[in-house]
Every structure is written in structure tokens, then in C-alpha cells.
Design an enzyme around this catalytic site. Structure first.
Site, PDB file in Angstrom:
ATOM      1  CB  CYS A  25      65.034  81.970  65.385  1.00 41.14           C
ATOM      2  SG  CYS A  25      64.166  81.362  66.875  1.00 41.14           S
ATOM      3  CD  GLU A  52      62.617  80.669  62.724  1.00 38.87           C
ATOM      4  OE1 GLU A  52      63.501  79.881  62.367  1.00 38.87           O
ATOM      5  OE2 GLU A  52      62.366  80.924  63.927  1.00 38.87           O
ATOM      6  CE  LYS A 107      67.471  79.316  62.837  1.00 40.40           C
ATOM      7  NZ  LYS A 107      66.280  78.627  63.393  1.00 40.40           N
TER       8      LYS A 107
END
EC number: 3.5.1.3
Length: 256
Positions: A141, A42, A107
Site C-alpha cells: 500500500c 492488504e 511493511k
């Protein structure tokens, strides 16, 4: 049925220095051949910085670099970057093919404990990337903590996570990756960084690839800058899902 050869690059990141990080990954990618997917962590151009998008490399520059690496390695190159777009700053997972085709996922779940939700705009769409006979779900994540978002509707074969997941919560990272594989009857791969960032946050790595039964088939040593390789079997995936079709009894709901 095609297998999928995947490589995860578990590496440290230079804080807020895009060119330095690209030079680092130039060295890591040199000589890698015979892979289908190569994964970077990431925010691989900056580290997990809330101000990264404002001073980040332009998307075109990152995409051009990723395209060149995809051509060099003849593989899909995947990793997330902080970007400034017309609609705001995003933590964007880019997946770039050797031919130049660019897929992206923004995200969805932003880490409010460090105010990511105040600095970045959340994505609102799941994305499935089809590559060499495999259906890949890209995730970033904190998305890992929200199982509804990764719920397998028999629409993907591999859930692919990139992360800057801190060392104090490494047990959660390991347990949740395994849980996502078991509950979704899919392969799961998680590429995390190592080292320390500009905020003093430490990262263990613990990058790994897990099969649909929750067995770890490749794992990186903690705190080590390294790469891991695994080969995923479509035949084994289909056989398991046919012999133990729990997915057919899943509750009928959808929240997106």
C-alpha cells in the site's frame, strides 16, 4: 523462458473477523487452477484496522490456511495480514508456496495519517522472492508513494503491491502504479480491496497489472468484487530492457 500467470482477487473484507474472511476467500479460491501467483489484498483477514493485530488470527493459523490454499491451487498465495509477533505488531505480507515455504515482508512505510506508525512496527528489509523463474518484490500500500524503496537494481522482474487504498485517492493509486512500472522497467501488479470498512472508509479497487512500458494489460472494474488474470512474459521483459536499457544509466545511490 517461463511466463507467469497471475490472478488478483479484488474483494470486500469483513471488518475484524478473521474466520469470516477466510471462509470468503475459500469460496473465491475454489476451482482456480493453472495459475502461478494468486494475490489477496492488504490485511485480508481483518481490513485496515489499527487494533487488528491484538485480536488477529495467529500467524500459524494464517500460514496453515495459506499453505492449504497454495497446495489446492498449486500456486504461490500472497497477501498481507496484521500479526502480533515477539517484537511487536506488524503488517506482514506473506507469500506461501505449495510446498509450505513461507516468505514474508513487513511493511516499511506506515500510514501516519491514521497512526499506523503508532500501532505497528515498520519493517527494515527489502525482500526478493524467487518463484518459478521470476524475481518478485513484495510491497504494501503506502510503500507505493516512496520510489526509492522500490528502485530496481536489476534485481526483480515484478513489483507486487497489496493495498487498502481509499477511493478518494484512487487517481494516485493508478498513476503511481504506472510510474513504478515505467521507471523500474518491470511488471507491476496492484491488488486493492473494494467495499467499506469499519471506519467508514470506501474503496474502489482499481486492481491492475501493468507491463514495463506502462501499458495496462489487465484491470478490474471499480467497485466490483471480481478477479483479474494476466500472463507476464519474461521474453518481452528481457527484450525491452535490452533494447531500451535506461536502468544502466540510473544514479548510483542506495538508501537501504
Amino acid at each position: 523462458m517461463p511466463g507467469l500467470k497471475i490472478t488478483l482477487l479484488q474483494q470486500p473484507l469483513v471488518w475484524m473477523d478473521g474466520p469470516a474472511n477466510l471462509r470468503h476467500f475459500d469460496r473465491q479460491l475454489e476451482g482456480i487452477t493453472g495459475r502461478d501467483v494468486i494475490v489477496l489484498p492488504e490485511m485480508f483477514t481483518s481490513g485496515f484496522a489499527m487494533e487488528a493485530a491484538a485480536s488477529s488470527l495467529a500467524q500459524d493459523d494464517v500460514v496453515n490456511w495459506m499453505t492449504a490454499k497454495a497446495q489446492q491451487c498449486n500456486a504461490l498465495i500472497a497477501g498481507s495480514v496484521a500479526l502480533q509477533t515477539e517484537s511487536g505488531s506488524v503488517n506482514r505480507f506473506l507469500l506461501v508456496e505449495p510446498g509450505g515455504t513461507v516468505h514474508f515482508y513487513d511493511k516499511r512505510h506506515l500510514f501516519r495519517m491514521v497512526d499506523e506508525h503508532l500501532h505497528y512496527k515498520a519493517g527494515n528489509a527489502r525482500v526478493i522472492v524467487e518463484w518459478r523463474g521470476w524475481r518478485i518484490l513484495p510491497l504494501v500500500c503506502y510503500d507505493l508513494r516512496f520510489p526509492v524503496w522500490s528502485r530496481n537494481l536489476n534485481d526483480y522482474d515484478l513489483a507486487l503491491y497489496v493495498a487498502n487504498w481509499p477511493a478518494p485517492r484512487s487517481l494516485h493509486w493508478q498513476a503511481l502504479l504506472t510510474a513504478r512500472a515505467i521507471e523500474n522497467q518491470a511488471y507491476v501488479a496492484g491488488c486493492n480491496r473494494v467495499g467499506s470498512d469499519g471506519n467508514g472508509c470506501h474503496y474502489r479497487g482499481d486492481s491492475r497489472v501493468i507491463n514495463p512500458q506502462g501499458e495496462i494489460i489487465a484491470t478490474a472494474d471499480a467497485h466490483q468484487a471480481t478477479r483479474i488474470d494476466a500472463e507476464l512474459s519474461m521474453a518481452a521483459l528481457r527484450e525491452y530492457r535490452e533494447k531500451f536499457p535506461a536502468w544502466q544509466d540510473a544514479d548510483e545511490f542506495r538508501l537501504w
